[in-house]
Design a protein around this motif. Structure first.
Motif, PDB file in Angstrom:
ATOM      1  N   TRP A 208      40.060  11.465 140.689  1.00  0.00           N
ATOM      2  CA  TRP A 208      38.879  10.664 141.012  1.00  0.00           C
ATOM      3  C   TRP A 208      37.919  11.437 141.908  1.00  0.00           C
ATOM      4  N   GLY A 209      38.473  12.158 142.897  1.00  0.00           N
ATOM      5  CA  GLY A 209      37.615  12.934 143.787  1.00  0.00           C
ATOM      6  C   GLY A 209      36.865  14.024 143.045  1.00  0.00           C
ATOM      7  N   THR A 210      37.526  14.662 142.088  1.00  0.00           N
ATOM      8  CA  THR A 210      36.846  15.680 141.283  1.00  0.00           C
ATOM      9  C   THR A 210      35.703  15.069 140.480  1.00  0.00           C
ATOM     10  N   GLY A 211      35.943  13.884 139.924  1.00  0.00           N
ATOM     11  CA  GLY A 211      34.876  13.206 139.187  1.00  0.00           C
ATOM     12  C   GLY A 211      33.717  12.799 140.088  1.00  0.00           C
ATOM     13  N   GLU A 212      34.015  12.318 141.294  1.00  0.00           N
ATOM     14  CA  GLU A 212      32.952  11.949 142.224  1.00  0.00           C
ATOM     15  C   GLU A 212      32.126  13.165 142.624  1.00  0.00           C
ATOM     16  N   VAL A 247      13.424  25.602 149.402  1.00  0.00           N
ATOM     17  CA  VAL A 247      13.199  26.024 150.779  1.00  0.00           C
ATOM     18  C   VAL A 247      12.758  24.819 151.579  1.00  0.00           C
ATOM     19  N   ARG A 248      13.421  24.521 152.674  1.00  0.00           N
ATOM     20  CA  ARG A 248      13.147  23.328 153.440  1.00  0.00           C
ATOM     21  C   ARG A 248      11.989  23.529 154.399  1.00  0.00           C
ATOM     22  N   GLY A 249      11.292  22.438 154.597  1.00  0.00           N
ATOM     23  CA  GLY A 249      10.311  22.422 155.674  1.00  0.00           C
ATOM     24  C   GLY A 249      10.996  22.107 156.992  1.00  0.00           C
ATOM     25  N   GLU A 250      10.231  22.110 158.064  1.00  0.00           N
ATOM     26  CA  GLU A 250      10.809  21.869 159.380  1.00  0.00           C
ATOM     27  C   GLU A 250      11.374  20.466 159.514  1.00  0.00           C
ATOM     28  N   ASN A 251      10.692  19.473 158.938  1.00  0.00           N
ATOM     29  CA  ASN A 251      11.124  18.080 159.051  1.00  0.00           C
ATOM     30  C   ASN A 251      11.738  17.554 157.752  1.00  0.00           C
ATOM     31  N   SER A 252      12.284  18.453 156.969  1.00  0.00           N
ATOM     32  CA  SER A 252      12.849  18.030 155.692  1.00  0.00           C
ATOM     33  C   SER A 252      14.084  17.161 155.919  1.00  0.00           C
ATOM     34  N   ARG A 253      14.319  16.226 154.983  1.00  0.00           N
ATOM     35  CA  ARG A 253      15.485  15.340 155.046  1.00  0.00           C
ATOM     36  C   ARG A 253      16.571  15.767 154.077  1.00  0.00           C
ATOM     37  N   LEU A 254      16.447  16.921 153.470  1.00  0.00           N
ATOM     38  CA  LEU A 254      17.500  17.348 152.546  1.00  0.00           C
ATOM     39  C   LEU A 254      18.803  17.669 153.255  1.00  0.00           C
ATOM     40  N   TRP A 255      18.752  17.806 154.579  1.00  0.00           N
ATOM     41  CA  TRP A 255      20.013  18.062 155.291  1.00  0.00           C
ATOM     42  C   TRP A 255      20.986  16.893 155.142  1.00  0.00           C
ATOM     43  N   GLU A 256      20.441  15.688 154.831  1.00  0.00           N
ATOM     44  CA  GLU A 256      21.322  14.549 154.679  1.00  0.00           C
ATOM     45  C   GLU A 256      22.252  14.695 153.476  1.00  0.00           C
ATOM     46  N   PHE A 257      21.920  15.607 152.572  1.00  0.00           N
ATOM     47  CA  PHE A 257      22.709  15.782 151.346  1.00  0.00           C
ATOM     48  C   PHE A 257      23.437  17.118 151.339  1.00  0.00           C
ATOM     49  N   ASP A 258      23.664  17.680 152.534  1.00  0.00           N
ATOM     50  CA  ASP A 258      24.330  18.984 152.593  1.00  0.00           C
ATOM     51  C   ASP A 258      25.754  18.941 152.043  1.00  0.00           C
ATOM     52  N   ASP A 259      26.482  17.832 152.317  1.00  0.00           N
ATOM     53  CA  ASP A 259      27.865  17.766 151.870  1.00  0.00           C
ATOM     54  C   ASP A 259      28.022  17.176 150.478  1.00  0.00           C
ATOM     55  N   TRP A 260      26.901  16.925 149.803  1.00  0.00           N
ATOM     56  CA  TRP A 260      26.994  16.414 148.442  1.00  0.00           C
ATOM     57  C   TRP A 260      27.450  17.530 147.516  1.00  0.00           C
ATOM     58  N   GLY A 261      28.274  17.110 146.546  1.00  0.00           N
ATOM     59  CA  GLY A 261      28.747  18.067 145.558  1.00  0.00           C
ATOM     60  C   GLY A 261      29.869  18.948 146.038  1.00  0.00           C
ATOM     61  N   ASP A 262      30.297  18.780 147.277  1.00  0.00           N
ATOM     62  CA  ASP A 262      31.410  19.562 147.792  1.00  0.00           C
ATOM     63  C   ASP A 262      32.714  18.950 147.299  1.00  0.00           C
ATOM     64  N   ARG A 263      33.357  19.645 146.383  1.00  0.00           N
ATOM     65  CA  ARG A 263      34.567  19.109 145.774  1.00  0.00           C
ATOM     66  C   ARG A 263      35.672  18.909 146.791  1.00  0.00           C
ATOM     67  N   SER A 265      35.478  18.101 149.881  1.00  0.00           N
ATOM     68  CA  SER A 265      35.310  16.951 150.774  1.00  0.00           C
ATOM     69  C   SER A 265      35.910  15.683 150.193  1.00  0.00           C
ATOM     70  N   TRP A 266      36.055  15.632 148.864  1.00  0.00           N
ATOM     71  CA  TRP A 266      36.616  14.447 148.228  1.00  0.00           C
ATOM     72  C   TRP A 266      38.130  14.553 148.025  1.00  0.00           C
ATOM     73  N   ILE A 267      38.626  15.736 147.789  1.00  0.00           N
ATOM     74  CA  ILE A 267      40.023  15.862 147.379  1.00  0.00           C
ATOM     75  C   ILE A 267      40.890  16.530 148.431  1.00  0.00           C
ATOM     76  N   ILE A 268      40.350  16.871 149.598  1.00  0.00           N
ATOM     77  CA  ILE A 268      41.141  17.636 150.556  1.00  0.00           C
ATOM     78  C   ILE A 268      42.350  16.841 151.037  1.00  0.00           C
ATOM     79  N   GLU A 269      42.150  15.557 151.374  1.00  0.00           N
ATOM     80  CA  GLU A 269      43.278  14.756 151.858  1.00  0.00           C
ATOM     81  C   GLU A 269      44.263  14.449 150.740  1.00  0.00           C
ATOM     82  N   SER A 270      43.732  14.146 149.549  1.00  0.00           N
ATOM     83  CA  SER A 270      44.625  13.850 148.423  1.00  0.00           C
ATOM     84  C   SER A 270      45.428  15.082 148.029  1.00  0.00           C
ATOM     85  N   SER A 271      44.768  16.253 148.023  1.00  0.00           N
ATOM     86  CA  SER A 271      45.490  17.479 147.687  1.00  0.00           C
ATOM     87  C   SER A 271      46.556  17.788 148.717  1.00  0.00           C
ATOM     88  N   ARG A 272      46.230  17.543 149.995  1.00  0.00           N
ATOM     89  CA  ARG A 272      47.214  17.772 151.044  1.00  0.00           C
ATOM     90  C   ARG A 272      48.416  16.838 150.865  1.00  0.00           C
TER      91      ARG A 272
END
Length: 339
Positions: A208-212, A247-263, A265-272
């Protein structure tokens, strides 16, 4: 064939019974009770008797019994109404009826044996003998400690699964086996089943984490395409030299999505959890395999001792037979020749 008459389903009968019931209960609080009548509860005894009789005849289908019960009910209603109005004769008759019923109840209560308790009989939990050593630590026993006729019995190697690694290995001396051994095996199998169920669940969580993570990558890729050259909170996203990079501007909000797509982050606990459960299963399998080898070694030793003791027993029987037949000197000579 006419259908059976059910009084309780007749509207007229129900109306008449309800009216009689109310008429019988209405004078109950106004009738004085005899002082020598023992109390059997907070409810008025007359009221209790009326309710009891109505419950007794509620499912009666016989017309004769219904007519008789209604006739008695109307007569009792007249008696109770007169007793509530102060009629001495009706009051005396009511008191005598109450005393007679109480005497019948007391006699039945005294002569009826108390009901036997019906506790939930649970078998005692099998426990080992106090101070008993583990059988794997004391086998094989010396011949002097063998019971019965002193002949050694070879235990059988048994496993609960299709192979030694799948089930619980143990040795059985006789049937039926002890309840304590059955309980231990059952508990070990339950623990093993829970281990495998937890492993399957953790592996499903990894999937499920891989799919997310894959779904987030799709959403993030689409957002980056739409947010290029768009002012986000006074920040400007501009194309970089590399294709697809933002390329981000100084006040860009893309930092809110930095951890998106990180596989991870979803499966680390389940894999452990999967790795931890696999290690536990491997340790238990190795322990079971080691225990199985120990049991097999014990059975091999028991077989060798059994063969040795049988040879000695046959030799002893032959010597005793020769002594009876030829005497001690000749039997001893025969033994020396055989050696």
């Amino acid at each position: 064939m006419p259908s059976q008459f059910l009084p309780r389903k007749s509207l007229a009968h129900r109306v008449a019974c309800k009216a009689l019931y109310r008429a019988l209960l209405r004078p109950c609080p106004h009738i004085p009770l005899p002082p020598d009548l023992p109390s059997r509860g907070p409810i008025n005894p007359i009221k209790h008797l009326v309710r009891k009789r109505f419950r007794q005849y509620v499912y009666t289908t016989s017309e004769k019994m219904v007519v008789k019960a209604l006739s008695v009910g109307y007569a009792v209603e007249n008696l109770l109404r007169d007793a509530a109005e102060g009629n001495e004769k009706a009051l005396s008759q009511t008191h005598s009826i109450l005393k007679s019923l109480h005497a019948q109840y007391a006699h039945a209560h005294a002569t009826t044996p108390p009901p036997k308790p019906n506790p939930i009989l649970r078998p005692p939990r099998p426990v080992p003998y106090p101070g008993a050593p583990k059988i794997i630590d004391i086998l094989p026993l010396p011949q002097s400690q063998l019971g019965g006729k002193g002949r050694r019995l070879i235990p059988k190697f048994v496993t609960t699964g299709s192979s030694q690694n799948d089930g619980i290995a143990f040795i059985r001396f006789k049937k039926p086996q002890s309840a304590y051994l059955s309980r231990v095996i059952r508990q070990k199998m339950e623990v093993k089943d829970r281990r495998w169920a937890a492993k399957d669940w953790a592996e499903e969580c990894v999937e499920w984490g891989t799919g997310e993570a894959a779904w987030e990558n799709i959403v993030l890729s689409q957002m980056r395409k739409e947010l290029k050259r768009v002012d986000l909170n006074e920040g400007i996203e501009e194309d970089s030299e590399e294709e697809g990079e933002v390329v981000r501007g100084e006040n860009s909000r893309l930092w809110e999505f930095d951890d998106w797509g990180d596989r991870h982050s979803w499966i680390i606990e389940s894999s452990r959890a999967v790795e931890d459960i696999k290690k536990r299963i491997s340790r238990e399998n190795r322990a079971r395999a080691e225990m199985g080898h120990r049991w097999m070694n014990i059975i091999s030793q028991e077989k060798r001792l059994r063969e040795k003791e049988e040879r000695e027993r046959r030799h002893r029987v032959r010597v005793e037979k020769n002594i009876r037949k030829w005497g001690f000197d000749r039997a001893e000579k025969e033994v020396e020749e055989m050696k």
